[in-house]
Design a protein around this motif. Structure first.
Motif, PDB file in Angstrom:
ATOM      1  N   GLY A   1     -63.491 -48.894 -39.538  1.00 39.36           N
ATOM      2  CA  GLY A   1     -64.472 -49.914 -39.107  1.00 39.36           C
ATOM      3  C   GLY A   1     -64.435 -50.156 -37.607  1.00 39.36           C
TER       4      GLY A   1
ATOM      5  N   GLY B   1     -66.052 -47.994 -35.156  1.00 43.63           N
ATOM      6  CA  GLY B   1     -67.097 -47.349 -34.360  1.00 43.63           C
ATOM      7  C   GLY B   1     -67.953 -48.322 -33.564  1.00 43.63           C
ATOM      8  N   VAL B   2     -68.513 -49.302 -34.238  1.00 46.18           N
ATOM      9  CA  VAL B   2     -69.418 -50.217 -33.536  1.00 46.18           C
ATOM     10  C   VAL B   2     -68.627 -51.116 -32.584  1.00 46.18           C
ATOM     11  CG1 VAL B   2     -69.468 -52.178 -35.128  1.00 46.18           C
ATOM     12  CG2 VAL B   2     -71.498 -51.561 -33.885  1.00 46.18           C
TER      13      VAL B   2
ATOM     14  N   GLY C   1     -80.812 -44.649 -25.759  1.00 49.37           N
ATOM     15  CA  GLY C   1     -80.309 -45.076 -27.066  1.00 49.37           C
ATOM     16  C   GLY C   1     -80.173 -46.579 -27.149  1.00 49.37           C
TER      17      GLY C   1
ATOM     18  N   GLY D   1     -74.312 -50.264 -28.915  1.00 49.53           N
ATOM     19  CA  GLY D   1     -73.675 -50.006 -27.621  1.00 49.53           C
ATOM     20  C   GLY D   1     -74.666 -50.099 -26.467  1.00 49.53           C
TER      21      GLY D   1
ATOM     22  N   TYR E   1     -71.525 -45.432 -50.041  1.00 48.43           N
ATOM     23  CA  TYR E   1     -71.122 -44.113 -49.548  1.00 48.43           C
ATOM     24  C   TYR E   1     -70.105 -43.548 -50.512  1.00 48.43           C
ATOM     25  CZ  TYR E   1     -73.032 -45.982 -45.240  1.00 48.43           C
ATOM     26  OH  TYR E   1     -73.865 -46.550 -44.312  1.00 48.43           O
TER      27      TYR E   1
ATOM     28  N   ASP F   1     -70.634 -43.833 -29.914  1.00 49.83           N
ATOM     29  CA  ASP F   1     -70.470 -42.588 -30.677  1.00 49.83           C
ATOM     30  C   ASP F   1     -70.746 -41.356 -29.827  1.00 49.83           C
ATOM     31  OD1 ASP F   1     -69.834 -44.061 -32.881  1.00 49.83           O
ATOM     32  OD2 ASP F   1     -71.483 -43.359 -34.141  1.00 49.83           O
TER      33      ASP F   1
ATOM     34  N   PHE G   1     -85.335 -38.841 -26.196  1.00 48.14           N
ATOM     35  CA  PHE G   1     -84.893 -38.050 -25.043  1.00 48.14           C
ATOM     36  C   PHE G   1     -84.750 -36.580 -25.443  1.00 48.14           C
ATOM     37  CE2 PHE G   1     -81.317 -35.953 -22.973  1.00 48.14           C
ATOM     38  CZ  PHE G   1     -81.605 -36.121 -21.633  1.00 48.14           C
TER      39      PHE G   1
ATOM     40  N   GLU H   1     -85.478 -45.649 -26.302  1.00 48.00           N
ATOM     41  CA  GLU H   1     -85.072 -45.585 -27.716  1.00 48.00           C
ATOM     42  C   GLU H   1     -86.033 -44.708 -28.516  1.00 48.00           C
ATOM     43  OE1 GLU H   1     -82.614 -46.411 -29.920  1.00 48.00           O
ATOM     44  OE2 GLU H   1     -83.988 -45.655 -31.451  1.00 48.00           O
ATOM     45  N   ARG H   2     -85.438 -43.880 -29.354  1.00 48.38           N
ATOM     46  CA  ARG H   2     -86.209 -42.947 -30.196  1.00 48.38           C
ATOM     47  C   ARG H   2     -87.079 -43.655 -31.237  1.00 48.38           C
ATOM     48  NH1 ARG H   2     -82.176 -39.294 -33.525  1.00 48.38           N
ATOM     49  NH2 ARG H   2     -81.623 -41.350 -34.294  1.00 48.38           N
TER      50      ARG H   2
ATOM     51  N   ARG I   1     -76.882 -54.531 -39.712  1.00 49.27           N
ATOM     52  CA  ARG I   1     -77.299 -53.851 -38.480  1.00 49.27           C
ATOM     53  C   ARG I   1     -78.596 -54.412 -37.913  1.00 49.27           C
ATOM     54  NH1 ARG I   1     -74.708 -48.468 -37.982  1.00 49.27           N
ATOM     55  NH2 ARG I   1     -73.237 -48.469 -39.673  1.00 49.27           N
TER      56      ARG I   1
ATOM     57  N   ARG J   1     -79.105 -55.991 -34.231  1.00 47.01           N
ATOM     58  CA  ARG J   1     -80.036 -55.383 -33.270  1.00 47.01           C
ATOM     59  C   ARG J   1     -81.022 -56.436 -32.745  1.00 47.01           C
ATOM     60  NH1 ARG J   1     -83.922 -49.990 -34.060  1.00 47.01           N
ATOM     61  NH2 ARG J   1     -82.740 -48.845 -32.517  1.00 47.01           N
TER      62      ARG J   1
HETATM   63  C1  LIG Z   1     -71.702 -44.020 -43.064  1.00 47.40           C
HETATM   64  C2  LIG Z   1     -71.262 -44.798 -41.876  1.00 47.40           C
HETATM   65  C3  LIG Z   1     -70.625 -46.030 -42.030  1.00 47.40           C
HETATM   66  C4  LIG Z   1     -70.177 -46.729 -40.912  1.00 47.40           C
HETATM   67  N1  LIG Z   1     -69.516 -47.906 -41.086  1.00 47.40           N
HETATM   68  C5  LIG Z   1     -69.047 -48.572 -40.000  1.00 47.40           C
HETATM   69  C6  LIG Z   1     -68.362 -49.817 -40.129  1.00 47.40           C
HETATM   70  O1  LIG Z   1     -68.193 -50.356 -41.221  1.00 47.40           O
HETATM   71  N2  LIG Z   1     -67.894 -50.417 -38.996  1.00 47.40           N
HETATM   72  C7  LIG Z   1     -68.058 -49.845 -37.766  1.00 47.40           C
HETATM   73  O2  LIG Z   1     -67.594 -50.400 -36.763  1.00 47.40           O
HETATM   74  N3  LIG Z   1     -68.709 -48.706 -37.608  1.00 47.40           N
HETATM   75  C8  LIG Z   1     -69.207 -48.049 -38.696  1.00 47.40           C
HETATM   76  N4  LIG Z   1     -69.867 -46.872 -38.532  1.00 47.40           N
HETATM   77  C9  LIG Z   1     -70.026 -46.333 -37.204  1.00 47.40           C
HETATM   78  C10 LIG Z   1     -71.063 -47.096 -36.421  1.00 47.40           C
HETATM   79  O3  LIG Z   1     -72.302 -47.082 -37.113  1.00 47.40           O
HETATM   80  C11 LIG Z   1     -71.219 -46.443 -35.057  1.00 47.40           C
HETATM   81  O4  LIG Z   1     -69.953 -46.213 -34.492  1.00 47.40           O
HETATM   82  C12 LIG Z   1     -72.020 -47.325 -34.113  1.00 47.40           C
HETATM   83  O5  LIG Z   1     -73.308 -47.578 -34.644  1.00 47.40           O
HETATM   84  C13 LIG Z   1     -72.118 -46.648 -32.752  1.00 47.40           C
HETATM   85  O6  LIG Z   1     -72.998 -47.352 -31.924  1.00 47.40           O
HETATM   86  P1  LIG Z   1     -73.787 -46.587 -30.794  1.00 47.40           P
HETATM   87  O7  LIG Z   1     -74.607 -47.635 -30.113  1.00 47.40           O
HETATM   88  O8  LIG Z   1     -72.843 -45.784 -29.975  1.00 47.40           O
HETATM   89  O9  LIG Z   1     -74.694 -45.518 -31.541  1.00 47.40           O
HETATM   90  P2  LIG Z   1     -75.795 -45.691 -32.680  1.00 47.40           P
HETATM   91  O10 LIG Z   1     -75.597 -46.919 -33.464  1.00 47.40           O
HETATM   92  O11 LIG Z   1     -75.812 -44.395 -33.414  1.00 47.40           O
HETATM   93  O12 LIG Z   1     -77.140 -45.865 -31.865  1.00 47.40           O
HETATM   94  C14 LIG Z   1     -77.716 -44.794 -31.186  1.00 47.40           C
HETATM   95  C15 LIG Z   1     -79.160 -45.137 -30.878  1.00 47.40           C
HETATM   96  O13 LIG Z   1     -79.708 -44.081 -30.111  1.00 47.40           O
HETATM   97  C16 LIG Z   1     -80.949 -43.703 -30.642  1.00 47.40           C
HETATM   98  N5  LIG Z   1     -81.116 -42.280 -30.333  1.00 47.40           N
HETATM   99  C17 LIG Z   1     -80.496 -41.222 -30.888  1.00 47.40           C
HETATM  100  N6  LIG Z   1     -80.901 -40.072 -30.311  1.00 47.40           N
HETATM  101  C18 LIG Z   1     -81.790 -40.425 -29.360  1.00 47.40           C
HETATM  102  C19 LIG Z   1     -82.562 -39.677 -28.417  1.00 47.40           C
HETATM  103  N7  LIG Z   1     -82.480 -38.340 -28.346  1.00 47.40           N
HETATM  104  N8  LIG Z   1     -83.378 -40.359 -27.580  1.00 47.40           N
HETATM  105  C20 LIG Z   1     -83.471 -41.718 -27.630  1.00 47.40           C
HETATM  106  N9  LIG Z   1     -82.764 -42.472 -28.520  1.00 47.40           N
HETATM  107  C21 LIG Z   1     -81.931 -41.841 -29.358  1.00 47.40           C
HETATM  108  C22 LIG Z   1     -80.862 -43.990 -32.130  1.00 47.40           C
HETATM  109  O14 LIG Z   1     -82.131 -44.181 -32.717  1.00 47.40           O
HETATM  110  C23 LIG Z   1     -80.026 -45.275 -32.120  1.00 47.40           C
HETATM  111  O15 LIG Z   1     -80.830 -46.433 -32.017  1.00 47.40           O
HETATM  112  C24 LIG Z   1     -70.367 -46.179 -39.629  1.00 47.40           C
HETATM  113  C25 LIG Z   1     -71.040 -44.974 -39.466  1.00 47.40           C
HETATM  114  C26 LIG Z   1     -71.499 -44.286 -40.591  1.00 47.40           C
HETATM  115  C27 LIG Z   1     -72.224 -42.978 -40.400  1.00 47.40           C
END
Ligand SMILES: Cc1cc2nc3c(=O)[nH]c(=O)nc-3n(C[C@H](O)[C@H](O)[C@H](O)COP(=O)(O)OP(=O)(O)OC[C@H]3O[C@@H](n4cnc5c(N)ncnc54)[C@H](O)[C@@H]3O)c2cc1C
Length: 385
Positions: free
Chosen positions: A316, A318-319, A12, A16, A232, A306, A135, A35-36, A113, A117
């Motif tokens: 706000g 999650g990220v 991923g 994160g 949203y 996540d 994956f 990465e997917r 975003r 990235r």
């Molecule tokens: C509607 C909405 C609004 C949001 N607003 C906010 C905000 O304002 N502030 C905030 O802090 N957070 C916000 N969030 C949450 C935030 O987007 C996430 O908490 C954050 O992106 C998590 O980061 P991550 O790296 O754990 O996962 P993600 O950002 O989800 O990244 C996961 C990565 O893994 C990849 N992936 C997925 N499955 C696979 C697989 N099987 N194989 C290989 N790669 C894969 C995906 O393509 C992606 O690139 C929001 C979420 C949503 C849904």
């Protein structure tokens, strides 16, 4: 350092996973990110992200990327208007807040975003990210993992880290605990060329954010640096509403029809959003990890972001949690005092669960009151009004 000569696979490449890859590479680790997405040109959808001093920005500082962040964040995009369902303004910080206030713990600069990235990708050694690697599963071969991807390829790693987001395929290898439905579902839309397509909302936005509340529903609109906006509309729904409603989310008229019925007390000014979306709508049922989730640390497998602690987006956090996880996991794995990977993983996971649970609790509380009567009063009270 316990990761010396170890092959590390991060599954991923979200904020994160990429932050972790950068931090580990700074310590000389052998890292690949699977990465997917097909390539880095894929357009990253979703609202802007506000980074917090004690978490997201702290991780970027640890990764040596604050200068790049300051070149790419969006001054003023954190400015907010709080309005009711008629778009009457109850709070407006456009003329109150300074544009730039780094070092102030309440300053939460916004970045889209895509640019976030790119900053992280540009900081990695060439070839670190293996694109088009969705994956599917993995199996243990003595002390290593064999990962299998949808494109038919495989990879061997000594340590695997799940950073694959909300529907993580790595998480079930660590714990059977699943997220629960919060009772609220959102419908996400994106409008390109917002100034032309949605002039009234564009004017109300003023390059920042709108938080609209009314009748136990909310609508959050964010401007983006490329001239688009995302929104949203969230409401209390049964868990399978998106399927059961039989709405075709690629059909603007059907989704607008739903909005008119479900948000019936809302002013027609909002309709231009639904009439002008550029891509399909995305229904988003909102889930959260149980606050008391726990599991035993494994010898060579862990997760962050996540995948580890999904939470509603209404604080706000999650990220910010995902990036702080990356910082703390990198610190644990590169700690010179520690000579056992499992102990390093265990130390990271213990503090991560406590911290994420506190953030998720606030996010759940916000979900509740933002979808209750008088949400606007509660929001204003938070600003001392
Ligand atoms: C509607 C909405 C609004 C949001 N607003 C906010 C905000 O304002 N502030 C905030 O802090 N957070 C916000 N969030 C949450 C935030 O987007 C996430 O908490 C954050 O992106 C998590 O980061 P991550 O790296 O754990 O996962 P993600 O950002 O989800 O990244 C996961 C990565 O893994 C990849 N992936 C997925 N499955 C696979 C697989 N099987 N194989 C290989 N790669 C894969 C995906 O393509 C992606 O690139 C929001 C979420 C949503 C849904």
């Amino acid at each position: 350092m316990v990761i010396k000569n170890k092959r590390i696979a991060i599954v991923g490449g979200g904020p994160g996973g990429l932050t972790l890859a950068r931090l580990l590479q700074m310590s000389g680790a052998d890292v690949k990110v699977y990465e997917r997405d097909v390539n880095r040109e894929v357009r990253v959808q979703g609202a802007t992200l506000d980074l917090h001093e004690e978490s997201g920005l702290k991780a970027l500082a640890g990764a040596g990327l604050m200068d790049a962040f300051k070149k790419n964040y969006r001054p003023g995009a954190d400015k907010m208007r709080i309005v009711d369902q008629h778009a009457s303004i109850f709070w407006d910080d456009h003329d109150m807040k300074p544009e730039e206030d780094f070092g102030n713990e309440y300053f939460r600069p916004e970045i889209d975003r895509g640019p976030l990235r790119n900053i992280l990708l540009d900081s990695l050694q060439p070839g670190t990210v293996v694109w088009d690697s969705q994956f599917l599963t993995m199996s243990q071969i003595s002390n290593t993992w064999k990962l299998e991807f949808k494109n038919g390829k495989t990879a061997i790693a000594d340590i695997v880290i799940g950073a694959d987001g909300a529907n993580s395929k790595i998480r079930p290898f660590i714990t059977p605990v699943k997220p629960f439905y919060t009772g609220v579902t959102g419908v996400e839309g994106n409008v390109y060329d917002a100034e032309i397509k949605t002039p009234n909302i564009h004017e109300l936005l003023r390059g920042g954010k709108i938080f609209a509340f009314g009748g136990e529903k909310s609508l959050i609109v964010s401007s983006k640096g490329d001239g688009s906006l995302s929104f949203y509309a969230t409401s209390k729904m049964e868990e399978n509403w998106a399927n059961n409603s039989r709405i075709d989310f690629s059909n603007k008229a059907q989704v607008l029809d739903w909005f008119k019925k479900d948000f019936s007390a809302w002013n027609s000014i909002w309709h231009e959003l639904f009439e002008n979306v550029t891509t399909s709508f995305f229904p988003r049922p909102i889930y959260s990890m149980p606050l008391d989730q726990t599991w035993e640390a494994l010898p060579n497998l862990t997760m962050l972001g996540d995948a580890a602690h999904l939470m509603p987006p209404f604080a706000g956090e999650g990220v910010n949690m995902a990036m702080l996880d990356a910082l703390e996991l990198a610190e644990a794995l590169t700690n010179k005092e520690c000579n056992d990977i499992q102990l390093a993983i265990s130390a990271y996971e213990k503090q991560m669960r406590i911290r994420a649970s506190e953030a998720a609790k606030v996010s759940l509380e916000n979900t509740e009151w933002m979808h209750a009567e008088n949400a606007i009063d509660k929001m204003l009270a938070m600003f001392g009004e």
